[in-house]
Structures are given as structure tokens and as C-alpha cells.
Write an enzyme that holds these catalytic residues in place. Structure first.
Site, PDB file in Angstrom:
ATOM      1  N   HIS A 287      -3.409   7.520   2.050  1.00 49.99           N
ATOM      2  CA  HIS A 287      -3.996   6.268   1.757  1.00 49.99           C
ATOM      3  C   HIS A 287      -5.313   5.977   2.404  1.00 49.99           C
ATOM      4  CE1 HIS A 287      -3.947   1.960   0.845  1.00 49.99           C
ATOM      5  NE2 HIS A 287      -3.727   1.532   1.990  1.00 49.99           N
TER       6      HIS A 287
ATOM      7  N   CYS B 217       0.916  -1.208  -0.129  1.00 51.10           N
ATOM      8  CA  CYS B 217       0.025  -0.037  -0.124  1.00 51.10           C
ATOM      9  C   CYS B 217       0.794   1.280  -0.059  1.00 51.10           C
ATOM     10  CB  CYS B 217      -0.823  -0.098   1.319  1.00 51.10           C
ATOM     11  SG  CYS B 217      -2.036  -1.408   1.129  1.00 51.10           S
TER      12      CYS B 217
ATOM     13  N   ASN C 122     -10.074   0.138  -0.328  1.00 49.26           N
ATOM     14  CA  ASN C 122      -8.733  -0.061  -0.523  1.00 49.26           C
ATOM     15  C   ASN C 122      -8.013  -0.595  -1.566  1.00 49.26           C
ATOM     16  OD1 ASN C 122      -6.047  -0.031   0.158  1.00 49.26           O
ATOM     17  ND2 ASN C 122      -6.123  -1.013   2.129  1.00 49.26           N
TER      18      ASN C 122
HETATM   19  O1  UT7 Z   1      -3.819  -1.066   3.377  1.00 50.60           O
HETATM   20  C1  UT7 Z   1      -3.013  -1.269   4.299  1.00 50.60           C
HETATM   21  C2  UT7 Z   1      -3.188  -1.029   5.745  1.00 50.60           C
HETATM   22  N1  UT7 Z   1      -4.635  -1.591   6.157  1.00 50.60           N
HETATM   23  C3  UT7 Z   1      -5.081  -1.111   7.200  1.00 50.60           C
HETATM   24  O2  UT7 Z   1      -4.874   0.075   7.658  1.00 50.60           O
HETATM   25  C4  UT7 Z   1      -6.157  -1.939   7.842  1.00 50.60           C
HETATM   26  C5  UT7 Z   1      -6.309  -1.507   9.318  1.00 50.60           C
HETATM   27  N2  UT7 Z   1      -7.216  -2.374  10.088  1.00 50.60           N
HETATM   28  C6  UT7 Z   1      -8.662  -2.223   9.979  1.00 50.60           C
HETATM   29  O3  UT7 Z   1      -9.135  -1.076   9.211  1.00 50.60           O
HETATM   30  C7  UT7 Z   1      -9.530  -2.566  10.878  1.00 50.60           C
HETATM   31  O4  UT7 Z   1      -8.673  -3.317  11.914  1.00 50.60           O
HETATM   32  C8  UT7 Z   1     -10.702  -3.600  10.248  1.00 50.60           C
HETATM   33  C9  UT7 Z   1     -11.658  -2.804   9.439  1.00 50.60           C
HETATM   34  C10 UT7 Z   1      -9.732  -4.742   9.342  1.00 50.60           C
HETATM   35  C11 UT7 Z   1     -11.430  -4.403  11.399  1.00 50.60           C
HETATM   36  O5  UT7 Z   1     -12.090  -3.555  12.131  1.00 50.60           O
HETATM   37  P1  UT7 Z   1     -11.949  -3.663  13.746  1.00 50.60           P
HETATM   38  O6  UT7 Z   1     -12.853  -2.351  14.329  1.00 50.60           O
HETATM   39  O7  UT7 Z   1     -10.431  -3.607  14.219  1.00 50.60           O
HETATM   40  O8  UT7 Z   1     -12.639  -5.085  13.907  1.00 50.60           O
HETATM   41  P2  UT7 Z   1     -12.134  -6.338  14.362  1.00 50.60           P
HETATM   42  O9  UT7 Z   1     -10.976  -7.095  13.660  1.00 50.60           O
HETATM   43  O10 UT7 Z   1     -11.531  -6.025  15.890  1.00 50.60           O
HETATM   44  O11 UT7 Z   1     -13.316  -7.347  14.538  1.00 50.60           O
HETATM   45  C12 UT7 Z   1     -14.474  -6.983  15.469  1.00 50.60           C
HETATM   46  C13 UT7 Z   1     -15.648  -7.828  15.211  1.00 50.60           C
HETATM   47  C14 UT7 Z   1     -15.163  -9.255  15.336  1.00 50.60           C
HETATM   48  O12 UT7 Z   1     -16.255 -10.124  15.907  1.00 50.60           O
HETATM   49  P3  UT7 Z   1     -16.173 -10.511  17.498  1.00 50.60           P
HETATM   50  O13 UT7 Z   1     -14.709 -11.282  17.480  1.00 50.60           O
HETATM   51  O14 UT7 Z   1     -15.992  -9.393  18.152  1.00 50.60           O
HETATM   52  O15 UT7 Z   1     -17.257 -11.335  17.609  1.00 50.60           O
HETATM   53  C15 UT7 Z   1     -15.067  -9.736  13.591  1.00 50.60           C
HETATM   54  O16 UT7 Z   1     -15.365 -11.023  13.608  1.00 50.60           O
HETATM   55  O17 UT7 Z   1     -16.191  -7.638  13.994  1.00 50.60           O
HETATM   56  C16 UT7 Z   1     -15.935  -8.938  13.108  1.00 50.60           C
HETATM   57  N3  UT7 Z   1     -15.934  -8.659  11.717  1.00 50.60           N
HETATM   58  C17 UT7 Z   1     -17.072  -8.385  11.013  1.00 50.60           C
HETATM   59  N4  UT7 Z   1     -18.172  -8.382  11.055  1.00 50.60           N
HETATM   60  C18 UT7 Z   1     -19.137  -7.962  10.126  1.00 50.60           C
HETATM   61  C19 UT7 Z   1     -14.821  -8.576  11.269  1.00 50.60           C
HETATM   62  N5  UT7 Z   1     -15.261  -8.262   9.929  1.00 50.60           N
HETATM   63  C20 UT7 Z   1     -16.306  -8.154   9.582  1.00 50.60           C
HETATM   64  C21 UT7 Z   1     -17.144  -7.987   8.683  1.00 50.60           C
HETATM   65  N6  UT7 Z   1     -18.559  -7.913   8.771  1.00 50.60           N
HETATM   66  N7  UT7 Z   1     -16.714  -7.823   7.419  1.00 50.60           N
END
Ligand code: UT7
Length: 323
Positions: free
Chosen positions: A250, A114, A280
Site C-alpha cells: 500500500h 486503504c 495515497n
Molecule cells: O493509508 C492509510 C495509512 N496512512 C498512513 O499510513 C499515514 C501514516 N502517517 C504518515 O505518513 C505521517 O505521519 C505523515 C506524513 C502524515 C506526517 O509525517 P510526520 O513526520 O509524522 O509529521 P508530523 O505529523 O509529526 O508533523 C511534523 C511537523 C508538524 O509541525 P510541528 O508541530 O513540528 O511544528 C506539522 O504541523 O510537520 C508539520 N506538517 C507539515 N509541514 C509542512 C504536517 N503536515 C505538513 C505539511 N507541510 N503538509
């Protein structure tokens, strides 16, 4: 003789097919509400079957050449920043070089995921400043849809395909209004290699692999490291956030973008946001956002543009350009 890299044009290309969050929710345990709230993404473009990274890159480059009134014959450096090349080798840049009718200089790919466009911009700037090239095309192009596990809701909802290109020209005289690339700043930390990676490759598995990410850790690193490198860029030029006309970040997560805007104390109207309609697009995200904001008249000649990105590696960087 002092050389400066001046922006001569920019272009972009997005595949025709749009995939909405609702469409993904039909086949995955996710929802439009979750994706919009947690990321800001509403839709992404996805390349058609048989549509290659080089096709996207070429079309973005053609747009940049047209906007500058130039042809491929005028170029002597072409860089494609991509993590999804057409083939393991040769470089996708070599294919695009041939397609553009560029018959001098050199073409190569850069792999910084990225951050690839910022890396490409830095490399091109150094070529131009040392007089090793005179006209450089820097393209960020991705068909990220090809390396996603479409059953993993934690990653597949986040990415999209597209390409953006910026054409730079070396200037040997002082430019009116101090135009050009003021500086670029690159960093990487290989200790975080596994935080965001594809689990395949020619040397390890002989397969392409799919994306894996520790989202929370990447998020935490992005917020901290991007703030540091942006500060580094402004300080190096004796500038402050108040001097910035446009932040072109980004587009990985709306919450990361908003946090950077707040840290800099920027009015939200000065931040270029495309994540809602592009998602992204990895190396393509910054040049796609640039092309959009130049195309609709927001970014004007003479304005100060601050770009930043972070990606797998980890890699991160920033660039300051007087447009
Ligand atoms: O380009 C390179 C750089 N990339 C980035 O900068 C990405 C950085 N990270 C992020 O943007 C975020 O961490 C994400 C968008 C990937 C995830 O968001 P989050 O708020 O950190 O969510 P999480 O991974 O902590 O997950 C929270 C909950 C989980 O469920 P439980 O374990 O709390 O029951 C996940 O399983 O959300 C769940 N979850 C989803 N639910 C519905 C994860 N993906 C999804 C989804 N739909 N697509």
C-alpha cells in the site's frame, strides 16, 4: 474438487488532472521539500468535477477485461472496494455491474478503506475456492479528493484519486507453476476506530465529512502491523522473504514502504513504488501499483507477489499470489 483463483488480467485508470506539490504550496503552508522528504509524494491525480468513483472503477475494470480477452458477460462476481462511493446506496459495484453489461451473479462494495483491495481479494478468493463464483472482478476505486479538508496540510497533501482492477478466474485443475492466490490474511482492531476516520456519515451527521488522522500513531501501527501480517502470510505458505519476487505495498508513505523492504531484506528494486506519482489512493493503491508493474513487464507470470495494506478501522491485511 480443488479450486484456485488465478489472475487473468488487470487494469487501471487515473484521472487526467495532476496536482503537484508546488501547486498545493501556492495555497497552503507547505512545500514540495517537506512533502517529498516526509512522504515521498511528488504529485497526485484528482478526478474532474462530475467524474465519479464508478467512472474510475469502470475504466479500470474495462482494462482488466480487455487484458484477459473477456467481457462483462463473463463475470459472476464484482466487488468494488471503496470508501468514496457515488451514493450512500446502492453500491457503486451495482452501477459498474450495469455499465459492464454483467447480467449474472452479484455485485457489492467493500469498505475497509486503504485495506479494501486486500479485503476484496480475500472475499473473491473465498467465493472462487468454494465454487460460488467462477470469474471475479476486484476493483479498488477512490475519489478521495472529495473527502479531504483542502485547508488541512496534515492530510490533504497525502491522497489522490484513481482505480485499479484485478480479474480472477477459478481453476479446477492444478495450474502449471502453482499459479494463483496462495493465501490472504485479514485483520482489524476497532479499538483504533478514531485514529483515522471521516467525521461524517448518513447515520451520524447526515454529511459526508472530511478525513482526520493521527498521523504518527497510524505510522507506528502501520510499520508494526504490516510486518506481522507479512510474516504471517509467508509462514502460512512455508516461504521466506527470499522467495518473494515483488513486494507490492500500500502506498501511504515512502518511509513505511522502505521500512517494510528493509525488514524483509528485499533489494529495493523488488519493491513496486508508485507513491511519488499516485500519492495515497487508498483502496486503489495496490491494484494501481500491480497494473503498473504488470503493464511495464516487471511482474511476470509465475512470479511470487506479496501485497500488504493498512487503513482506517484499523484494518490491515496481506496476500500472496503466484502471478
Ligand atoms: O493509508 C492509510 C495509512 N496512512 C498512513 O499510513 C499515514 C501514516 N502517517 C504518515 O505518513 C505521517 O505521519 C505523515 C506524513 C502524515 C506526517 O509525517 P510526520 O513526520 O509524522 O509529521 P508530523 O505529523 O509529526 O508533523 C511534523 C511537523 C508538524 O509541525 P510541528 O508541530 O513540528 O511544528 C506539522 O504541523 O510537520 C508539520 N506538517 C507539515 N509541514 C509542512 C504536517 N503536515 C505538513 C505539511 N507541510 N503538509
Amino acid at each position: 474438487m480443488r479450486y484456485r483463483s488465478i489472475v487473468a488480467g488487470c487494469g487501471s485508470y487515473l484521472p487526467e488532472r495532476i496536482v503537484t506539490n508546488d501547486e498545493l504550496a501556492q495555497r497552503l503552508d507547505t512545500s514540495d521539500e517537506w512533502i517529498v522528504q516526509r512522504t515521498g509524494i511528488r504529485q497526485r491525480h484528482v478526478a474532474a468535477s462530475g467524474e465519479l468513483c464508478s467512472d474510475l472503477a469502470r475504466r479500470a475494470a474495462q482494462g482488466a477485461l480487455a487484458s484477459a480477452g473477456m467481457t462483462g458477460r463473463d463475470l459472476d462476481l464484482l466487488i468494488v472496494a471503496t470508501t468514496t462511493p457515488d451514493n450512500t446506496f446502492p453500491a457503486t459495484a451495482a452501477k459498474v455491474q450495469g455499465q459492464l453489461g454483467m447480467i449474472q451473479g452479484c455485485a457489492f462494495d467493500i469498505q475497509a478503506v486503504c485495506s479494501g483491495f486486500i479485503y476484496g481479494l480475500a472475499v473473491a478468493d473465498n467465493f472462487l475456492k468454494t465454487g460460488q463464483a467462477r470469474s471475479a472482478m476486484v476493483i479498488g476505486a477512490e475519489t478521495f479528493s472529495r473527502i479531504l479538508d483542502w485547508s488541512d496540510r496534515g492530510t490533504c497533501v497525502l491522497f489522490g484519486d484513481g482505480a485499479g482492477a484485478v480479474l480472477l478466474q477459478a481453476s479446477t485443475k492444478a495450474e502449471p507453476g502453482d499459479r494463483g492466490i496462495l493465501s490472504t490474511h485479514l485483520h482489524s482492531d476497532g479499538r483504533d476506530y478514531e485514529m483515522l476516520m471521516v467525521d461524517g456519515g448518513p447515520s451520524s451527521t447526515q454529511t459526508t465529512g472530511v478525513v482526520h488522522m493521527d498521523g504518527r500513531e497510524v505510522f507506528r501501527n502501520a510499520v508494526n502491523r504490516l510486518a506481522e501480517v507479512v510474516d504471517e502470510a509467508l509462514t502460512a505458505n512455508h516461504l521466506t522473504a527470499a522467495d518473494v519476487d515483488w513486494l507490492v505495498p500500500h502506498q501511504a508513505n515512502r518511509r513505511i514502504i522502505d521500512s517494510m523492504g528493509r525488514k524483509l531484506g528485499l533489494d529495493p528494486s523488488k519493491v513496486v513504488v508508485t507513491i511519488d506519482h499516485h500519492a495515497n489512493t487508498s483502496a486503489a493503491s495496490v491494484p494501481l501499483a500491480l497494473a503498473e508493474a504488470v503493464g511495464d513487464g516487471r511482474i511476470k507470470p509465475g512470479q511470487l507477489v506479496l501485497m500488504e495494506a493498512m487503513g482506517g478501522g484499523l484494518t490491515w491485511g496481506a496476500g500472496l499470489v503466484r502471478w
